[in-house]
Motif scaffolding. Structure first.
Motif, PDB file in Angstrom:
ATOM      1  N   GLU A  34      66.734 -46.565  86.864  1.00 32.27           N
ATOM      2  CA  GLU A  34      68.036 -46.031  87.414  1.00 32.27           C
ATOM      3  C   GLU A  34      67.780 -44.546  87.955  1.00 32.27           C
ATOM      4  N   ARG A  35      67.042 -43.739  87.347  1.00 30.49           N
ATOM      5  CA  ARG A  35      66.874 -42.181  87.967  1.00 30.49           C
ATOM      6  C   ARG A  35      65.484 -41.921  87.662  1.00 30.49           C
ATOM      7  N   ILE A  36      64.628 -41.186  88.512  1.00 29.96           N
ATOM      8  CA  ILE A  36      63.269 -40.640  88.263  1.00 29.96           C
ATOM      9  C   ILE A  36      63.301 -39.147  88.358  1.00 29.96           C
ATOM     10  N   SER A  37      62.649 -38.562  87.133  1.00 27.17           N
ATOM     11  CA  SER A  37      62.423 -37.307  87.122  1.00 27.17           C
ATOM     12  C   SER A  37      60.969 -36.621  87.533  1.00 27.17           C
ATOM     13  N   GLU A  51      50.749 -49.161  87.594  1.00 30.64           N
ATOM     14  CA  GLU A  51      50.917 -50.314  87.020  1.00 30.64           C
ATOM     15  C   GLU A  51      51.254 -50.514  85.825  1.00 30.64           C
ATOM     16  N   SER A  52      50.764 -49.629  84.833  1.00 29.57           N
ATOM     17  CA  SER A  52      51.322 -49.584  83.360  1.00 29.57           C
ATOM     18  C   SER A  52      52.659 -49.393  83.177  1.00 29.57           C
ATOM     19  N   LEU A  53      53.006 -48.437  84.004  1.00 25.73           N
ATOM     20  CA  LEU A  53      54.793 -48.229  83.977  1.00 25.73           C
ATOM     21  C   LEU A  53      55.553 -49.220  84.248  1.00 25.73           C
ATOM     22  N   SER A  92      59.978 -45.435  95.097  1.00 30.11           N
ATOM     23  CA  SER A  92      60.867 -46.537  95.372  1.00 30.11           C
ATOM     24  C   SER A  92      60.546 -47.829  94.727  1.00 30.11           C
ATOM     25  N   THR A  93      59.248 -48.032  94.589  1.00 31.38           N
ATOM     26  CA  THR A  93      58.659 -49.123  93.923  1.00 31.38           C
ATOM     27  C   THR A  93      59.264 -48.949  92.192  1.00 31.38           C
ATOM     28  N   LEU A  94      59.244 -47.898  91.684  1.00 34.31           N
ATOM     29  CA  LEU A  94      60.009 -47.939  90.341  1.00 34.31           C
ATOM     30  C   LEU A  94      61.337 -48.054  90.392  1.00 34.31           C
ATOM     31  N   LEU A  95      62.144 -47.494  91.120  1.00 25.96           N
ATOM     32  CA  LEU A  95      63.756 -47.805  91.277  1.00 25.96           C
ATOM     33  C   LEU A  95      63.834 -49.328  91.617  1.00 25.96           C
TER      34      LEU A  95
END
Ligand code: SF4
Length: 323
Positions: A132-135, A94-96, A124-127
């Motif tokens: 653009e990219r998740i590590s 949520e905070s992110l 997927s929610t963050l994208l």
């Protein structure tokens, strides 16, 4: 409040600290003490000092209005990407999502996120929110050392990383730290597996940091790190297969190439530059200015290229098996 790497703050004009090099990515850090207990990290639960550091770098805190204002003019200052890193906390994503919405509102620079993700749905929610990219950082290469250094099994984090890469092609990265006790054969086999699964790998050399459980452990020899960097580059470039690499007791002895081929492939020096997301250069994240440079944050000068290549070739020396 949000933290910025000292180099990012100086580049954006938020501090007057003199820097030896500027970043091409703006690095932001969210959260304070991390729930993880990674024994190499000052942010971890087990560390007792240097809370303002991650890697070798300091992360001073700034108010959001100051950061927003400075990020609006970031492109003109050579910034090509924003990287939001987050310690693991108990709030889920949520905070992110709040921070991402804020960043998307002020800049159209591509956004990378490095954070502890629970499952594919969160990734997927963050994208969808505009990342653009998740590590998803594995950090530790050897599974047994992973348990000692990070706690918990490596296989579940690796499985999640591979599932995310399959479901979200071209969007997933990981960070690997060389020098925590793994062999070069283990490092290059894992890198090969990750590359084949379409995971982008950002390589780091271990740095002992005061206040962490591993503060007295030595960083890896630069020759060993050069062999891993070169192997990673050749695999990424499709110029070699890990099955043609030759190892002796886990140490790389040859890439299975002719010396002239190897020189031609590596002479540009790119193999020894920072790896990871496009435009990520992380100046002096692994090294002191003036000391041994593990990851060059810029193109190498001709003498640097020659030295790096000579160090590498000298350290292979595999006689009739070639290089
Ligand atoms: S590779 Fe660089 S930009 Fe990408 S997540 Fe890692 S630190 Fe951030």
């Amino acid at each position: 409040m949000i933290r910025l790497s000292a180099g990012t703050a100086a580049c954006l004009g938020l501090s007057s600290t003199r820097m030896d090099a500027f970043p091409t990515t703006a690095y932001l850090l969210s959260g304070r003490k991390c729930l993880m207990k990674c024994s190499f990290c000052p942010q971890g639960t087990g560390s007792n000092e240097a809370l303002n550091r991650l890697g070798r770098v300091n992360w001073p805190e700034y108010s959001w209005p100051d950061v927003e204002k400075s990020l609006r003019g970031a492109r003109e200052k050579g910034i090509e990407r924003v990287c939001l890193q987050s310690v693991r906390h108990g709030d889920g994503i949520e905070s992110l999502l709040g921070i991402i919405a804020r960043l998307k509102n002020i800049t159209d620079l591509p956004l990378s996120l490095s954070a502890w993700i629970a499952d594919e749905e969160e990734a997927s929610t963050l994208l969808e929110a505009g990342v653009e990219r998740i590590s998803l950082s594995l950090d530790v290469i050897n599974p047994l050392i992973f348990e000692q250094v990070k706690g918990g099994p490596q296989h579940s984090r690796l499985a999640l990383l591979l599932r995310c890469a399959e479901a979200m092609p071209g969007k997933i990265s990981t960070h690997l730290i060389c020098g925590l006790g793994e062999t070069e054969a283990e490092a290059l086999s894992l890198i090969d597996r990750l590359l084949k699964a379409d995971v982008t790998v950002a390589l780091f050399a271990f740095v002992p940091l005061k206040g962490t459980a591993l503060e007295n452990k030595k960083p890896p020899p630069v020759s060993s790190y050069r062999r891993i960097q070169a192997g990673y580059y050749l695999l990424r470039d499709g110029a070699a297969e890990v099955s043609s690499f030759n190892f002796l007791n886990g140490r790389l002895r040859s890439f299975g190439l002719r010396e002239s081929d190897l020189r031609a492939r590596l002479s540009g020096g790119s193999a020894f530059q920072t790896s990871g997301c496009p435009s990520c250069n992380r100046p002096f994240y692994n090294e002191r200015p003036g000391g041994i440079i593990y990851n060059y944050h810029r193109q190498l000068e001709m003498p640097e290229r020659e030295t790096a290549l000579d160090e590498l070739l000298f350290s292979l020396g595999n006689g009739s098996r070639g290089f």
